[in-house]
Design a protein around this motif. Structure first.
Motif, PDB file in Angstrom:
ATOM      1  N   VAL A  53       0.813  -1.221   0.000  1.00  0.00           N
ATOM      2  CA  VAL A  53       0.000   0.000   0.000  1.00  0.00           C
ATOM      3  C   VAL A  53       0.846   1.270   0.000  1.00  0.00           C
ATOM      4  N   MET A  78      -3.338   2.952  -6.450  1.00  0.00           N
ATOM      5  CA  MET A  78      -3.953   3.044  -5.119  1.00  0.00           C
ATOM      6  C   MET A  78      -5.431   3.409  -5.179  1.00  0.00           C
ATOM      7  N   VAL A  83      -7.883   0.240   2.333  1.00  0.00           N
ATOM      8  CA  VAL A  83      -6.897  -0.245   3.300  1.00  0.00           C
ATOM      9  C   VAL A  83      -7.376  -0.081   4.740  1.00  0.00           C
ATOM     10  N   VAL A  85      -5.157  -0.683   8.059  1.00  0.00           N
ATOM     11  CA  VAL A  85      -3.907  -1.162   8.634  1.00  0.00           C
ATOM     12  C   VAL A  85      -4.045  -1.181  10.145  1.00  0.00           C
ATOM     13  N   PRO A  88      -7.881   0.962  12.909  1.00  0.00           N
ATOM     14  CA  PRO A  88      -8.061   2.180  12.122  1.00  0.00           C
ATOM     15  C   PRO A  88      -8.037   3.404  13.034  1.00  0.00           C
ATOM     16  N   GLY A 144     -13.740   2.405  10.250  1.00  0.00           N
ATOM     17  CA  GLY A 144     -12.548   2.034   9.487  1.00  0.00           C
ATOM     18  C   GLY A 144     -12.928   1.309   8.209  1.00  0.00           C
ATOM     19  N   GLN A 147     -14.421   3.861   5.690  1.00  0.00           N
ATOM     20  CA  GLN A 147     -13.457   4.673   4.948  1.00  0.00           C
ATOM     21  C   GLN A 147     -12.753   3.847   3.875  1.00  0.00           C
TER      22      GLN A 147
END
Lengths: 307, 312
Positions: A53, A78, A83, A85, A88, A144, A147
């Motif tokens: 990423v 992208m 994503v 990670v 969040p 999270g 988004q």
């Protein structure tokens, strides 16, 4: 597999201070499929994901997302990726809605209507205008997810997404992932060290150890059937079974053999005929955990410290 | 890019601290004006004797010019002062009173407050993304890192400008509310002639000069914040150079190198006062030195930020 992969890792490598943290990892990920990424702590899961990423620079190889090479065209590549990670982390001083607005502005073509739609999808309509600082962990996980979905990604990448979620939250999360993988054809790549979790969620797993990909397999592929047999005396039973041509493996006070269902009556008869006392015969299901530990040598800590 | 800037601006003003800072700006300026008002009332009504003061200054400058000790800028300044003071006596033109409405606008003291507050924002705008963990969310977007960095830097500059303008507006307001017009006329030498100077244009010019210091110190804080990802360190170091700069210049004043130090040039308003840290420097030279430092700070900030592996 005939479908075209959406993501391709080509000989991905990472060297830090002359040490190979990730060594020549190649992997294909397909639309509509959930791939689990397993490995002991420090094996290189997080490093691999961060290179995928753009959070970390790769030392060698490449990542191709929907035909775009990450290093050559970062923005195009992208724009297809969602994503999460680890936990969040959101801007706690802003409302959930403003957080989504913030991230929406960083993608092309995410409208206000789309934001509302995603908010409904993750079931946050009631609290979206409250500050993130007041949210529970479960709520933050949902935000999270929201988004990550805003821009309808073709590829969703999640690093330890269920960390800190309660069982109900994990279940909900899992069902949600399955749903978007199946209905929207999203390819999902999810790292975790919770094996039972991966087993329930994924179609396919990739196992990494010491920076090398050691196994890729389908989870749902029919497993060889195993039976657990407990008989006394145990040594005699083991010897008998071996001479009968079965592979035996000691487990607790009995043995596990690899056999088809149809073979079992014969085995029982033979053991009885030899005068052994049979206490239990039951199908034995090897869990992913067993296989994983076998594969990674008991899960001992990898030498590399990738985290 | 506009959307990114919108984001930074939204984040900035969603923090309580930013509103507190803007409020502080207003309160400090008002407080400063209040203190001036108070000291004015203490001074009482002394008879206005500007002619004697101008005469005294004139004689002092003439004496030091004749002694031949002055050189470079100091000499030029003394010569200009002589011209202006001669003109004042000849034309019966009084200088601005120290405490008056005109003086407040002529020399607005908003620069240092705006600087302190802008440094705080500049230090945190990158560092806080790391400390909150939001950097991972921010950098996994289809946006190149240099663009994100640029939006942040512009947000800092806009914040600085906004603070300066708020400060100036409050200054004007308090000047009109608290102080009476004092009469007098500001003069300056331009093209070898003495000319009248409007307090408004001079006030704006002072703002512009002090904004250079805001920019350079904030850029320094921005750099430290993005290199070390530490808010506190960035604020600390920036304020340290801001406050100790003139001491360093004084200590090194014997050496040629002092001309190329950042500290020597940070406060450009010195070109509108009679005090120089060094006699050999001029405004264009200072601007050039500042520009070089600015570019270095930005190169360091950008290259570290765009190359960094995000591991936290």
């Amino acid at each position: 597999m005939e479908r075209t992969p959406i993501v391709e890792l080509k000989n991905l490598s990472k060297t830090i201070h002359g040490k190979k943290i990730i060594d020549d990892v190649s992997l294909l990920l397909y639309p509509g499929q959930i791939t689990g990424f397993l490995g002991p702590n420090g094996a290189g899961k997080t490093t691999t994901i961060r290179m995928m990423v753009g959070l970390m620079k790769k030392s060698g190889g490449d990542v191709v997302i929907d035909g775009q090479t990450l290093s050559a065209d970062f923005e195009e590549a992208m724009s297809k990726v969602g994503v999460i990670v680890e936990n969040p982390e959101m801007y706690k001083f802003m409302t959930g809605y403003k957080n989504l607005l913030h991230f929406a502005r960083m993608h092309k073509g995410v409208t206000k209507e789309r934001i509302d739609e995603v908010v409904r999808q993750v079931g946050m309509q009631n609290r979206i205008h409250e500050k993130v600082g007041t949210y529970s962990l479960g709520m933050r996980q949902r935000l999270g997810l929201a988004q990550a979905l805003l821009h309808r990604p073709k590829f969703l990448i999640l690093d330890e997404p269920t960390n800190g979620l309660d069982p109900a939250g994990i279940r909900e999360f899992r069902q949600y992932l399955r749903m978007i993988a199946e209905t929207e054809g999203v390819s999902v790549f999810v790292s975790s060290h919770m094996l039972s979790e991966i087993e329930l969620m994924c179609d396919r797993i990739a196992v990494i150890q010491n920076g090398k990909l050691v196994d890729i397999r389908d989870v749902r592929e029919t497993r060889e059937s195993h039976y657990y047999i407990e008989a006394a005396p145990a040594e005699k039973a083991a010897v008998l079974l071996r001479t009968a041509g079965f592979e035996t493996e000691p487990l607790e006070s009995g043995v596990v053999i690899q056999a088809e269902k149809a073979q079992i009556p014969a085995v029982v008869q033979e053991l009885s005929a030899e005068g052994l006392d049979i206490f239990a015969i039951q199908p034995h299901r090897r869990t992913l955990e067993d296989e994983f530990l076998e594969l990674t040598g008991g899960g001992q800590l990898a030498e590399t410290a990738a985290k | 890019m506009l959307k990114l800037l919108q984001n930074e601006w939204m984040k900035l003003w969603s923090k309580k601290g930013t509103w507190i800072m803007a409020g502080l700006m207003v309160i400090l300026i008002l407080g400063l004006a209040g203190i001036m008002k108070w000291s004015e009332s203490l001074a009482g009504d002394e008879p206005d004797n500007w002619k004697a003061a101008v005469q005294g200054e004139l004689e002092g400058d003439k004496a030091s010019l004749e002694s031949g000790l002055l050189k470079g800028e100091s000499k030029r300044l003394a010569e200009e002062r002589v011209m202006v003071n001669d003109y004042r006596l000849a034309n019966d033109t009084a200088p601005l009173q120290d405490i008056s409405r005109e003086m407040m606008i002529y020399d607005p003291s908003v620069g240092s407050i705006a600087l302190l507050l802008t440094v705080i924002v500049a230090a945190g705008i990158v560092a806080s993304e790391f400390s909150q963990g939001t950097i991972k969310m921010l950098l996994t977007r289809p946006v190149k890192r240099w663009k994100i960095m640029t939006s942040k830097y512009i947000a800092v500059l806009l914040f600085g400008i906004l603070l300066m303008l708020i400060g100036f507006a409050v200054t004007i307001l308090s000047a009109y509310v608290l102080f009476s017009p004092g009469g007098g006329q500001a003069l300056a030498v331009s093209g070898g002639k003495v000319v009248e100077v409007s307090v408004w244009s001079h006030g704006l010019y002072m703002l512009l000069l002090s904004f250079a210091n805001v920019i350079i110190t904030a850029t320094f804080a921005f750099m430290i914040g993005s290199v070390f990802r530490s808010n506190g360190m960035a604020i600390g170091l920036s304020l340290f150079i801001y406050f100790t700069g003139s001491i360093v210049v004084a200590l090194l004043s014997r050496f040629e190198i002092v001309k190329y130090l950042l500290f020597t040039h940070m406060d450009l308003t010195m070109y509108e006062t009679d005090f120089r840290l060094n006699d050999d420097i001029t405004l264009p030279f200072s601007l050039a030195v500042l520009a070089v430092y600015l570019v270095i700070f930005l190169i360091v900030s950008y290259s570290v930020f765009t190359k960094r592996d995000i591991t936290a």
